[in-house]
Design an enzyme around this catalytic site. Structure first.
Site, PDB file in Angstrom:
ATOM      1  N   LYS A  65      -2.786  13.210   5.431  1.00  0.00           N
ATOM      2  CA  LYS A  65      -2.178  12.003   4.857  1.00  0.00           C
ATOM      3  C   LYS A  65      -2.831  11.669   3.506  1.00  0.00           C
ATOM      4  O   LYS A  65      -2.147  11.450   2.507  1.00  0.00           O
ATOM      5  CB  LYS A  65      -2.377  10.844   5.838  1.00  0.00           C
ATOM      6  N   THR A  88       1.418  -0.577   5.291  1.00  0.00           N
ATOM      7  CA  THR A  88       1.982   0.516   6.100  1.00  0.00           C
ATOM      8  C   THR A  88       3.497   0.360   6.215  1.00  0.00           C
ATOM      9  O   THR A  88       4.255   1.323   6.026  1.00  0.00           O
ATOM     10  CB  THR A  88       1.329   0.533   7.504  1.00  0.00           C
ATOM     11  N   LYS A 106     -11.919   9.170   6.174  1.00  0.00           N
ATOM     12  CA  LYS A 106     -11.213   7.882   6.106  1.00  0.00           C
ATOM     13  C   LYS A 106     -10.214   7.777   7.236  1.00  0.00           C
ATOM     14  O   LYS A 106      -9.434   8.702   7.462  1.00  0.00           O
ATOM     15  CB  LYS A 106     -10.462   7.785   4.760  1.00  0.00           C
ATOM     16  N   LYS A 128     -11.057   9.376  12.309  1.00  0.00           N
ATOM     17  CA  LYS A 128     -10.419   8.381  13.177  1.00  0.00           C
ATOM     18  C   LYS A 128     -11.361   8.053  14.315  1.00  0.00           C
ATOM     19  O   LYS A 128     -12.155   8.907  14.737  1.00  0.00           O
ATOM     20  CB  LYS A 128      -9.119   8.955  13.750  1.00  0.00           C
ATOM     21  N   ASN A 130       2.272  -4.757  13.558  1.00  0.00           N
ATOM     22  CA  ASN A 130       2.183  -5.000  12.118  1.00  0.00           C
ATOM     23  C   ASN A 130       3.085  -4.078  11.297  1.00  0.00           C
ATOM     24  O   ASN A 130       3.875  -4.537  10.463  1.00  0.00           O
ATOM     25  CB  ASN A 130       0.713  -4.879  11.680  1.00  0.00           C
ATOM     26  N   SER A 160      -5.898   0.864   1.479  1.00  0.00           N
ATOM     27  CA  SER A 160      -7.325   0.913   1.842  1.00  0.00           C
ATOM     28  C   SER A 160      -8.132   1.542   0.698  1.00  0.00           C
ATOM     29  O   SER A 160      -9.238   1.099   0.382  1.00  0.00           O
ATOM     30  CB  SER A 160      -7.545   1.758   3.094  1.00  0.00           C
TER      31      SER A 160
HETATM   32  N1  GLU Z   1      -4.918   3.332  10.603  1.00  0.00           N
HETATM   33  C1  GLU Z   1      -4.148   3.553   9.411  1.00  0.00           C
HETATM   34  C2  GLU Z   1      -3.532   4.944   9.447  1.00  0.00           C
HETATM   35  O1  GLU Z   1      -3.343   5.529  10.493  1.00  0.00           O
HETATM   36  C3  GLU Z   1      -4.910   3.234   8.147  1.00  0.00           C
HETATM   37  C4  GLU Z   1      -6.155   4.029   7.923  1.00  0.00           C
HETATM   38  C5  GLU Z   1      -6.994   3.550   6.740  1.00  0.00           C
HETATM   39  O2  GLU Z   1      -6.607   2.604   6.098  1.00  0.00           O
HETATM   40  O3  GLU Z   1      -8.033   4.161   6.520  1.00  0.00           O
HETATM   41  O4  GLU Z   1      -3.155   5.475   8.438  1.00  0.00           O
END
Ligand code: GLU
Length: 418
Positions: free
Chosen positions: A94, A190, A70, A106, A221, A350
Site C-alpha cells: 500500500k 480512508t 507503518k 501491523k 469510520n 498518516s
Molecule cells: N489502518 C490503516 C490501514 O490499514 C491506516 C494505517 C496507517 O495510517 O498507518 O491502512
C-alpha cells in the site's frame, strides 16, 4: 462472511500473481512474501474487579526497505498471527503503490473491546505500548489506528512512549487527536481515498458517477465516510450494513442521518429512511453500480462472488475478497479497485501527519485533501498504465506489479548486508 481463506496465504497468492509479470528473481520474491519479524506478546492487566486477565498481542514488521514500518493496530477477537502478518504485507504494498517513503507493519490485540471499560482498555493499551517501545519510533515503526482503535488509543500510546523515553516525539504514532499532534483530514482519509479511487475507475470505464447506485458493507469510520462523500459527489447510496444487518432504499437515503441513527442505537438497522431490511450478504450482492466493502477480510468468497452484481468495487476494507472471489469477479468483468490503493488514504494522511509532526508545522484541511487527491490519482494512473501495458485482467495484479517493483528496487539498490 467466509473463513475459508487464510489472509496470509491470500497475500502470498496476490504476490505470486504479480510476480509472473515482473523480472525479479524468485529469491527476492521469496523475501517479499514474508515479514521481517513478528513480535508475539502476552499482556496481563488488572480488570476493574481486581482479577487479572491475559491477552495475546502481535506486531508484524513486514518490510522496511522503503522507510519505517507503518500500519495500524486493531482490537478484535479475530486477530491472529497470520492475520497480522497479512495485514502488514498489505501495508508494505500500500505504501509502495502510493509511493510514500514508508514500509509496512501491523499490530493487533485479541480482544472484543465492547466487553471492557475505558479504564481497562487504557491499561491494556499502555501495557502494549510498553512492549512496543523498543520497536517503535518515528524512524523505526510508526503505528496508527485500525479496526476498533482510534484517536483515544493513539494518544495513550504516544503518551506512554514519550513518558518512558522522556522526550516529545509525536511522530512515533499517527491518527492522534488534533490537540495531540494529529492532522486535519486524517479521520476522513480512508473513506475519501475510497471514493476518489471509485471516481477515477468510473472515469476510466466511461461510466457516470452522477446518479450511480452504491451499496456500502460496514458502517464504521471508512464505510460511513465513503457513503457521505460519494453522496456529495452525486451518487445515490441505496444500501448499507453493519454487523447487525443492512438497510435499503431504492431511492437512496441520507448517509449522515443513517450514521446518526447508528450513533444513537448502535446499528444502522431500524433507520427510518430504510424501506427494507437486508442481510450483510444481500448488501454485497445488490444490483448496484458501485459496491464498497468496508468491514473485514474475506467478506466475499467465491460463492458470494458468483452472486455479486456490482460493476465496480472499491475496497475500503483490507482483504475483503478471497483470491477465489477475485478470480470469479475477473471472469464477470467487475472492475475491482484493490484495497492497497482504494483505502490508502488513511496511511497517506498518516504520512502527512508524520511529516507535520517532524516539522512541527501544521497544514490546513484544504492542503491535506489536495495533496491526498494528487497522490491517489497518480497511483490510479500508475495502476492503469501497468494494467494496459501487460493487458491484465485484474487491476489488483497491476497494483502489485507496480508496488512490488518499487519495494524490490529499494531492496536491491541497498545491496546486501551479510
Ligand atoms: N489502518 C490503516 C490501514 O490499514 C491506516 C494505517 C496507517 O495510517 O498507518 O491502512
Amino acid at each position: 462472511m467466509s473463513d475459508e481463506a487464510n489472509p496470509f496465504e491470500s497475500l502470498q497468492s496476490q504476490i505470486d500473481d504479480a510476480a509472473a509479470y515482473l523480472d525479479i528473481g524468485d529469491d527476492v520474491i521469496e523475501r517479499l512474501k514474508h515479514p521481517e519479524r513478528v513480535l508475539e506478546t502476552n499482556l496481563t492487566i488488572e480488570r476493574d474487579d481486581g482479577d487479572l486477565e491475559r491477552f495475546e498481542a502481535f506486531r508484524s514488521q513486514f518490510n522496511g526497505d522503503r522507510g519505517p514500518y507503518k500500519g495500524g493496530i486493531r482490537y478484535h477477537p479475530q486477530v491472529s498471527r497470520d492475520e497480522v502478518k497479512a495485514l502488514s504485507g498489505w501495508m508494505t504494498y500500500k505504501t509502495a503503490i502510493v509511493d510514500i517513503p514508508l514500509g509496512g507493519g501491523k499490530g493487533g490485540i485479541v480482544i472484543d473491546p465492547d466487553d471492557y471499560s475505558e479504564a481497562e482498555l487504557e491499561r491494556l493499551t499502555r501495557s502494549f505500548a510498553k512492549e512496543l517501545r523498543p520497536l517503535i519510533g518515528e524512524d523505526r515503526d510508526v503505528p496508527a489506528p485500525d479496526v476498533n482503535t482510534g484517536q483515544r488509543e493513539m494518544n495513550w500510546i504516544k503518551d506512554t512512549y514519550e513518558t518512558l523515553e522522556n522526550t516529545t516525539e509525536p511522530g512515533v504514532i499517527t491518527g492522534k487527536a488534533l490537540d495531540s499532534g494529529g492532522s486535519e483530514g486524517r479521520v476522513e482519509a480512508t473513506g475519501r481515498s475510497t471514493v476518489i479511487a471509485a471516481r477515477e475507475a468510473f472515469d476510466y470505464l466511461d461510466k457516470d458517477l452522477e446518479g450511480a447506485t452504491v451499496a456500502v458493507q460496514g458502517y464504521g469510520n471508512a464505510g460511513w465516510t465513503a457513503a457521505k462523500l460519494i453522496d456529495e459527489m452525486g451518487a445515490t447510496v441505496v444500501a448499507a450494513s453493519d454487523s447487525s444487518g443492512g438497510i435499503y432504499n431504492a431511492d437512496g437515503f441520507d448517509p449522515v442521518a443513517a450514521k446518526e441513527h447508528k450513533n444513537e442505537t448502535g446499528s444502522v438497522v431500524g433507520f427510518a429512511g430504510s424501506e427494507a431490511e437486508l442481510t450483510n450478504d444481500d448488501v454485497l450482492t445488490l444490483d448496484v453500480d458501485l459496491l464498497i466493502p468496508a468491514a473485514l477480510e474475506n467478506a466475499i468468497d467465491a460463492d458470494l462472488a458468483e452472486a455479486v452484481e456490482a460493476d465496480v468495487i472499491s475496497e475500503a476494507a483490507n482483504g475483503p475478497l478471497t483470491p477465489a472471489a477475485d478470480e470469479v469477479l475477473e471472469g464477470k468483468d467487475v472492475f475491482v479497485v484493490p484495497d492497497i490503493l482504494a483505502n490508502a488514504g488513511g496511511v497517506t494522511v498518516s504520512y502527512f501527519e508524520w511529516v507535520q509532526n517532524r516539522q512541527r508545522f501544521y497544514w490546513d484541511e484544504e492542503r491535506v485533501n489536495e495533496e491526498l487527491e494528487a497522490i491517489i490519482v497518480d497511483a490510479f494512473d500508475a495502476l492503469v498504465e501497468t494494467y494496459e501495458r501487460h493487458d491484465l485482467e485484474n487491476p489488483r495484479t497491476a497494483a502489485y506489479v507496480v508496488a512490488i517493483q518499487r519495494v524490490a528496487d529499494a531492496f536491491e539498490e541497498a545491496g546486501s548486508w551479510p
